[in-house]
Design an enzyme around this catalytic site. Structure first.
Site, PDB file in Angstrom:
ATOM      1  NE  ARG A 187      19.729 -28.265 -19.576  1.00 24.41           N
ATOM      2  CZ  ARG A 187      18.444 -28.444 -19.785  1.00 24.41           C
ATOM      3  NH1 ARG A 187      17.960 -28.405 -21.019  1.00 24.41           N
ATOM      4  NH2 ARG A 187      17.630 -28.686 -18.788  1.00 24.41           N
ATOM      5  NE  ARG A 193      15.140 -31.533 -20.284  1.00 30.27           N
ATOM      6  CZ  ARG A 193      14.023 -32.231 -20.081  1.00 30.27           C
ATOM      7  NH1 ARG A 193      14.086 -33.533 -19.866  1.00 30.27           N
ATOM      8  NH2 ARG A 193      12.835 -31.644 -20.101  1.00 30.27           N
ATOM      9  CG  ASP A 201      14.674 -29.314 -23.174  1.00 27.91           C
ATOM     10  OD1 ASP A 201      15.360 -28.293 -22.967  1.00 27.91           O
ATOM     11  OD2 ASP A 201      13.434 -29.316 -23.109  1.00 27.91           O
TER      12      ASP A 201
HETATM   13  C1  S3P Z   1       9.688 -25.632 -23.482  1.00 22.41           C
HETATM   14  C2  S3P Z   1      10.470 -24.961 -24.372  1.00 22.41           C
HETATM   15  C3  S3P Z   1      11.943 -25.037 -24.397  1.00 22.41           C
HETATM   16  C4  S3P Z   1      12.470 -26.206 -23.559  1.00 22.41           C
HETATM   17  C5  S3P Z   1      11.739 -26.348 -22.247  1.00 22.41           C
HETATM   18  C6  S3P Z   1      10.265 -26.546 -22.484  1.00 22.41           C
HETATM   19  C7  S3P Z   1       8.235 -25.448 -23.538  1.00 22.41           C
HETATM   20  O1  S3P Z   1      12.461 -23.837 -23.866  1.00 22.41           O
HETATM   21  O2  S3P Z   1      13.849 -26.060 -23.339  1.00 22.41           O
HETATM   22  O3  S3P Z   1      12.254 -27.440 -21.523  1.00 22.41           O
HETATM   23  O4  S3P Z   1       7.494 -26.240 -22.940  1.00 22.41           O
HETATM   24  O5  S3P Z   1       7.779 -24.491 -24.200  1.00 22.41           O
HETATM   25  P1  S3P Z   1      12.644 -22.535 -24.816  1.00 22.41           P
HETATM   26  O6  S3P Z   1      11.321 -22.188 -25.307  1.00 22.41           O
HETATM   27  O7  S3P Z   1      13.222 -21.466 -23.949  1.00 22.41           O
HETATM   28  O8  S3P Z   1      13.614 -22.984 -25.883  1.00 22.41           O
END
Ligand code: S3P
Length: 451
Positions: free
Chosen positions: A359, A404, A328
């Site tokens: 992004r 973001r 992120d």
């Molecule tokens: C998260 C996992 C990530 C992240 C998201 C929060 C989570 O996504 O980008 O903001 O809390 O499990 P992905 O699991 O799709 O990579």
């Protein structure tokens, strides 16, 4: 919910040094999970430091619709969740709207996949574009059925399994959301559910399940991480202290690195190794960050960060193996990279294309409009840095309903030669509701165009 309200055009401009303390909000990932596990424990779970952003509030609303009692204390200091026990959720009588939150919808899809009822999920315009097959495929192995729009997108109805069977699943993409969805489905299935991931992703689900009393083991193997969960546990209510979110800390931290003379502290930020890739990268680039007072809080390693203006940043190669631990943070890293001397190459980042926005594309277009040269292919982003303070700025950048992206461009404007405008800052409320007053308190010039 973001995306339903009026757009909020914003801008940021060059400012004096940033100083003082930045108390960033609670971790978003842990906040969602604290509510979910609290809803599954029998008795009262108390949560302090919960992120009160729209994403998390939407998850709270969904859990209430399925029988959990969730309230905020009158003094606002803590939240209370009275859970219904694993297997005790009831069918919601209306559509579940997860707003902007991919984590919310994917975790909840996993959660209800092993209950004998149907749930229809939807979300805002950003969430309705995002792939849900990555969760509906594995939950089908438990016996659930999902019918969504083309490409498996929302709105989607999930009919949970009447007689769930446990699964052994290898995640095809490095995703903590997918891993967690499978583990949540496994909670209400008899026997052992196994999830294998080639690259370690954030491990809050595993840590918290152990804390709530589930039988769960995590093994590092030559093929990656192997997590084994025994289904149908009795979860015990917990006192959860949510640490501050490293993904939100990223914005004041990067702003302080870029604004001349800055010296800030950011207390109590999670340093979980599955989340701290940005800090490692910034230090490699030459950023002045000190990690004071390392300790454990709420089952997570945390530290107090002291961050100072860092005039001699250099471009670096960010290894693909680090991607999951800073997924992120690439938008704001690309802003720091624009101010470094030399090229920063970010490889293995194709997951960025299916976040709240694409992004890579969103940052490349906005950075180019601000005078920065950027190359990209499907899985790579390369930023050609101009050196500290040399980014021209002066453009209007689109946030694409992505918090973001909005905050990254506002950080860009704090150090650019001309102000940077963001077409819509309303999505910031999903994860960092106090972003504007917090940044203003440090001395930043972040304002709404209407002001
Ligand atoms: C998260 C996992 C990530 C992240 C998201 C929060 C989570 O996504 O980008 O903001 O809390 O499990 P992905 O699991 O799709 O990579």
């Amino acid at each position: 919910m973001s995306g339903h309200g009026t757009p909020i055009p914003m801008r940021s401009a060059k400012c004096g040094p940033l100083t003082g303390q930045a108390k960033v909000p609670g971790d978003k990932s842990i906040s969602h999970r604290a509510l979910i596990f609290g809803a599954l424990a029998v008795g009262e779970t108390r949560i302090t430091g919960l992120l009160e952003g729209e994403d998390v509030l939407d998850t709270a609303k969904a859990l209430r619709a399925m029988g959990a009692e969730i309230t905020r204390d009158a003094d606002g200091r803590a939240w209370s969740v009275h859970g219904v026990g694993v297997g005790g959720l009831c069918e919601p009588d209306d559509v579940i709207n997860c707003g902007n939150s991919g984590t919310g919808v994917r975790l909840l899809m996993g959660l209800v996949a092993t209950y004998p009822f149907a749930v229809t999920f939807t979300g805002d315009a950003s969430l309705r574009k995002r792939p849900m097959g990555r969760v509906s495929d594995p939950v089908a192995l438990f016996g659930a059925r999902a019918v969504g729009r083309s490409g498996g997108r929302l709105p989607l109805t999930l009919v949970g399994a009447e007689m769930p069977v446990p699964v052994d699943y290898v995640t095809p993409v490095p995703s903590a959301q997918v891993k967690s969805a499978v583990l949540l489905a496994g909670l209400n299935a008899p026997g052992k559910t196994i999830v294998r991931e080639r690259e370690a992703t954030r491990d809050h689900t595993e840590r918290m399940l152990a804390g709530f009393g589930a039988e769960i083991t995590v093994e590092d193997t030559p093929e990656g991480r192997c997590i084994t969960l025994t289904g149908q546990p009795e979860l015990r209510p917990q006192a959860v202290a949510v640490p501050r979110d490293p993904s939100s800390a990223a914005f004041p931290v990067c702003a302080a690195i870029l604004v001349p003379g800055s010296d800030i502290t950011v207390p109590g930020v999670s340093q979980n190794p599955t989340r701290n890739g940005l800090f490692t990268t910034l230090v490699e680039m030459g950023a002045d960050i000190v990690f004071d007072n390392p300790r454990e809080e709420g089952g997570e390693p945390v530290a107090d960060l002291r961050v100072r203006y860092s005039p001699d940043l250099k471009g670096v190669d960010v290894p693909p193996a680090r991607a999951a631990s800073m997924i992120d943070e690439y938008p704001v890293l690309s802003v720091v990279a624009a101010n470094a001397a030399g090229t920063t190459t970010m490889r293995g980042v194709k997951e960025l294309r299916v976040k709240e926005s694409d992004r890579i594309d969103a940052m490349a277009v906005g950075l180019r409009a601000c005078g920065v040269s950027v190359d990209e292919d499907h899985d790579t982003m390369i930023v050609h840095g101009l050196g500290q303070g040399n980014v021209p700025g002066g453009a209007v950048c689109a946030s694409h309903l992505d918090h973001r992206i909005a905050m990254a461009f506002l950080v860009l404007g704090m150090s650019a030669q001309a102000p940077v405008h963001v077409d819509d800052g309303s999505p910031i409320a999903t994860s960092f509701p106090d972003f504007e007053p917090l940044m203003a308190g440090l001395g930043a010039l972040v304002t709404r165009e209407s002001e």
